[in-house]
Design a protein around this motif. Structure first.
Motif, PDB file in Angstrom:
ATOM      1  N   UNK A  55      -3.536   3.393  -0.793  1.00 41.48           N
ATOM      2  CA  UNK A  55      -3.654   2.237  -2.312  1.00 41.48           C
ATOM      3  C   UNK A  55      -3.044   1.884  -2.438  1.00 41.48           C
ATOM      4  N   UNK A  56      -3.307   0.505  -3.652  1.00 37.28           N
ATOM      5  CA  UNK A  56      -2.533  -0.799  -4.115  1.00 37.28           C
ATOM      6  C   UNK A  56      -1.891  -0.692  -5.356  1.00 37.28           C
ATOM      7  N   UNK A  57      -3.096  -0.285  -6.021  1.00 39.11           N
ATOM      8  CA  UNK A  57      -2.711  -0.150  -7.382  1.00 39.11           C
ATOM      9  C   UNK A  57      -3.334   0.298  -8.496  1.00 39.11           C
ATOM     10  N   UNK A  58      -4.397   1.430  -7.923  1.00 39.61           N
ATOM     11  CA  UNK A  58      -5.025   2.951  -8.555  1.00 39.61           C
ATOM     12  C   UNK A  58      -4.584   2.888 -10.460  1.00 39.61           C
ATOM     13  N   UNK A  59      -5.508   2.748 -10.572  1.00 40.91           N
ATOM     14  CA  UNK A  59      -5.407   3.045 -12.148  1.00 40.91           C
ATOM     15  C   UNK A  59      -6.298   4.038 -12.928  1.00 40.91           C
ATOM     16  N   UNK A  64       0.883  -0.893  -0.221  1.00 31.19           N
ATOM     17  CA  UNK A  64      -0.237  -0.258  -0.182  1.00 31.19           C
ATOM     18  C   UNK A  64       0.850   1.142  -0.338  1.00 31.19           C
ATOM     19  N   UNK A  65       0.146   2.372  -0.058  1.00 39.24           N
ATOM     20  CA  UNK A  65       0.595   3.899  -0.629  1.00 39.24           C
ATOM     21  C   UNK A  65      -0.112   4.960  -0.085  1.00 39.24           C
ATOM     22  N   UNK A  66       0.335   5.602   1.032  1.00 40.74           N
ATOM     23  CA  UNK A  66      -0.500   6.174   1.495  1.00 40.74           C
ATOM     24  C   UNK A  66      -1.076   7.383   0.316  1.00 40.74           C
ATOM     25  N   UNK A  67      -1.678   8.059   0.229  1.00 41.19           N
ATOM     26  CA  UNK A  67      -2.420   8.887  -0.689  1.00 41.19           C
ATOM     27  C   UNK A  67      -3.060  10.028  -0.523  1.00 41.19           C
ATOM     28  N   UNK A  68      -4.362  10.619  -0.346  1.00 36.32           N
ATOM     29  CA  UNK A  68      -4.963  12.266   0.544  1.00 36.32           C
ATOM     30  C   UNK A  68      -4.727  11.333   1.956  1.00 36.32           C
ATOM     31  N   UNK A  69      -5.587  12.675   1.653  1.00 38.67           N
ATOM     32  CA  UNK A  69      -5.660  13.245   3.148  1.00 38.67           C
ATOM     33  C   UNK A  69      -7.300  13.798   3.681  1.00 38.67           C
ATOM     34  N   UNK A  70      -8.077  13.731   4.770  1.00 37.59           N
ATOM     35  CA  UNK A  70      -8.825  14.491   4.469  1.00 37.59           C
ATOM     36  C   UNK A  70      -8.542  15.233   6.514  1.00 37.59           C
TER      37      UNK A  70
END
Length: 608
Positions: A158-162, A135-141
């Motif tokens: 996320x893991x493998x967004x596309x 997993x990779x950290x992405x957007x936050x709120x």
């Protein structure tokens, strides 16, 4: 001298205050009962910089005494006289707990919670993450999930967004909640039946029912697992086709409790995908473009608005979360009747929310069109799809709010367009065959209002609010902005760097390089979040570390001469914090002009 302080000291006094006050706006009481949000940064030579919030509910005469309690000792007051100016203090300090007491009408109030502080002389707070393998950290709120007056962070992993224009299966997106002290709260797994990527997983963190605690709302499906382990729908269902697209199966709107991540309510998502060909293609690209926001549609309490469609048909559905019940309020559908067909194809990969007509109720700016608070179309410009728009009082000498937006093919004379937010009237435009990105913020104190620029063929230089080119040079990026260095001009955020625009030489001066951090979303190069989260009115930038094991909340170590209410207590600004993670991330925008010449803004909160 520490590297992150090397250039900052000489630039924060570039602009002063003064000028006419923006138009008043009738607002309800601030959405959140925030505490002082104090933060203290250790600097070189045994000094510290401490800052804290001035609240929209504070009396006009409020001042502050700053205290430090050394380890094992009693509190010591650091300020000989109460501080009645900017809510910050630079001076000698050391280890211990820092806090302030407000002083009003000669009386000292109760102490604030202890200030947050990094454990080492760095300009950021560190939040250790429980990032799962792959997993990779992405957007936050952010939102006050437990009602203690302090924000917590909800982070997308996320893991493998596309992109949906591309074939291939994606991973399973997680939402995780953390306290600013690093406490892990919960994890929600959206599951295999929610496609992974910027267009499909907008999530809203906001106090939707006014109980003082934020909820989390997003689209879910069979196999979504809440923060307590409860599974929604059919746990074993797999609705992905051989190409990885999800063209069948149920879609839900789910409200989760912010403190625990447990499901509070679930309803069918409006609108359902139905026949995917109705959205403009036969493989599910255009049917799976989702946006979301919060708006005060009645002027008093927040409503949730979930959206579908961008390039062709667009649909917005408003919901209320009240007293433990989720109710549908209205739906706008561009294909519902002939009168709405002009709104078709006007969507963007983002949106904005604000009261554009001055009636105290919010409208939704859906790209090149605007939907009124009652769910009816207010106007459409016909400019078509675009990738960026900015809503604020960009020109403080015009009444009301303005919009700066960019538009893609087909080419037209208003590829970069400046319009009146209330009527949609195009005030000026710039031609280009394809305007990809655009920005609006005050960079140059010599020109009244914001400066604007865009990327695309023929879009050269920097413009003022009248559309006149004021510089042949412009910043290198069109991605993000941040109020950082202490004056009222805005700084440029791109990737993991913050720079100051030198308006005389037309170059960028580095202020901060977040070494060891990474930005999100490819060429958009955005932080996980950038907003006024802590301290005084300036903004914090939140980035993930390169190894994905940590979030770093960077906060400015530079004093400011300006005393201003926390931006989070401006309604439009707070709503822009909530939708920042949606689609192609955009910077926050207040509902008033904030730049060179802006006066201190105070409002008496209206009753609910």
């Amino acid at each position: 001298m520490l590297g992150w302080m090397t250039i900052a000291a000489g630039v924060f006094l570039a602009a002063g205050a003064g000028g006419p006050e923006p138009r008043p706006q009738a607002l309800p009481q601030p959405a959140e009962s925030l505490n002082r949000g104090g933060v203290v940064l250790p600097l070189e030579g045994g000094r510290v910089f401490a800052s804290w919030r001035l609240l929209g509910t504070d009396p006009e005469d409020v001042a502050f005494n700053l205290y430090r309690a050394a380890p094992g000792g009693p509190p010591e007051r650091l300020t000989p006289q109460p501080l009645g100016g900017p809510t910050g203090w630079l001076g000698p300090g050391g280890p211990g707990l820092y806090f302030v007491r407000p002083v009003s009408d000669g009386r000292e109030g109760p102490p604030s919670p202890p200030f947050l502080s990094p454990s080492a002389p760095v300009p950021y707070l560190s939040i250790p993450l429980r990032t799962l393998p792959g997993h990779t950290p992405n957007d936050a709120a952010v939102g006050d999930l437990d009602g203690d007056g302090r924000y917590e962070i909800v982070l997308k992993q996320e893991m493998s967004p596309r992109d949906n224009s591309q074939k291939g299966a994606t991973g399973e997106t997680k939402l995780e909640a953390y306290g600013l002290d690093g406490t892990f709260l919960w994890r929600i797994n959206l599951g295999r039946n929610i496609r992974e990527g910027a267009h499909y997983t907008p999530f809203i963190v906001y106090d939707l029912d006014g109980d003082g605690r934020s909820e989390v709302a997003c689209r879910t499906s069979d196999g979504t697992v809440d923060g307590t382990g409860r599974v929604l729908g059919e746990a074993g269902a797999d609705h992905r086709d051989p190409s990885g697209f999800i063209l069948k199966g149920p879609e839900f709107l789910t409200i989760f409790e912010g403190a625990t991540g447990r499901v509070l309510a679930t309803a069918g998502y409006i609108p359902p995908r139905g026949d995917v060909r109705a959205w403009g293609d036969d493989y599910g690209n255009r049917s799976d473009r989702f946006l979301a926001c919060v708006a005060y549609l009645d002027g008093v309490r927040p409503s949730l608005v979930l959206c579908r469609g961008c390039y062709t048909r667009i649909v917005l559905a408003a919901w209320n979360w009240r007293d433990g019940r989720l109710t549908h309020v209205w739906t706008f559908d561009s294909d519902a009747d002939p009168a709405s067909r002009a709104f078709r194809g006007q969507g963007s990969h983002n949106l904005a929310v604000g009261d554009v007509d001055g009636d105290g109720r919010d409208e939704i700016l859906y790209g090149a069109c605007t939907i009124d608070d009652d769910g009816k179309g207010l106007y459409t410009t016909g400019l078509g799809h675009g990738d960026a728009l900015h809503l604020s009082d960009l020109d403080p000498d015009r009444p009301g709010l303005e919009v700066f937006s960019v538009h893609e093919r087909p080419a037209h004379v208003n590829a970069a367009a400046f319009r009146d937010a209330r009527t949609g009237a195009i005030l000026w435009g710039k031609p280009s065959p394809d305007a990809g990105r655009g920005m609006a913020m005050d960079l140059d104190p010599r020109h009244r209002g914001c400066e604007l620029w865009a990327s695309g063929e023929g879009l050269e230089g920097l413009w003022d609010v009248g559309g006149e080119r004021i510089s042949a040079r412009k910043p290198r990026s069109c991605n993000f902005g941040v109020w950082w260095d202490g004056d009222l001009l805005r700084e440029i955020l791109d990737g993991t760097s913050i720079t100051k625009w030198d308006w005389e030489r037309g170059i960028e001066i580095p202020l901060l390089r977040a070494t060891g951090c990474s930005s999100n979303n490819g060429t958009k190069a955005t932080p996980a979040l950038c907003a006024d989260l802590l301290g005084d009115w300036r903004e914090e930038a939140v980035w993930r570390t390169e190894d994905g094991r940590e979030l770093r909340i960077y906060t400015t170590p530079i004093p400011t001469p300006h005393r201003r209410v926390t931006l989070a207590h401006d309604r439009q600004y707070r709503l822009s914090m909530a939708w920042q993670n949606v689609g192609y991330n955009l910077p926050t925008q207040p509902g008033f002009f904030l730049g060179e010449g802006a006066e201190t803004r105070r409002r008496a909160p209206a009753r609910r």
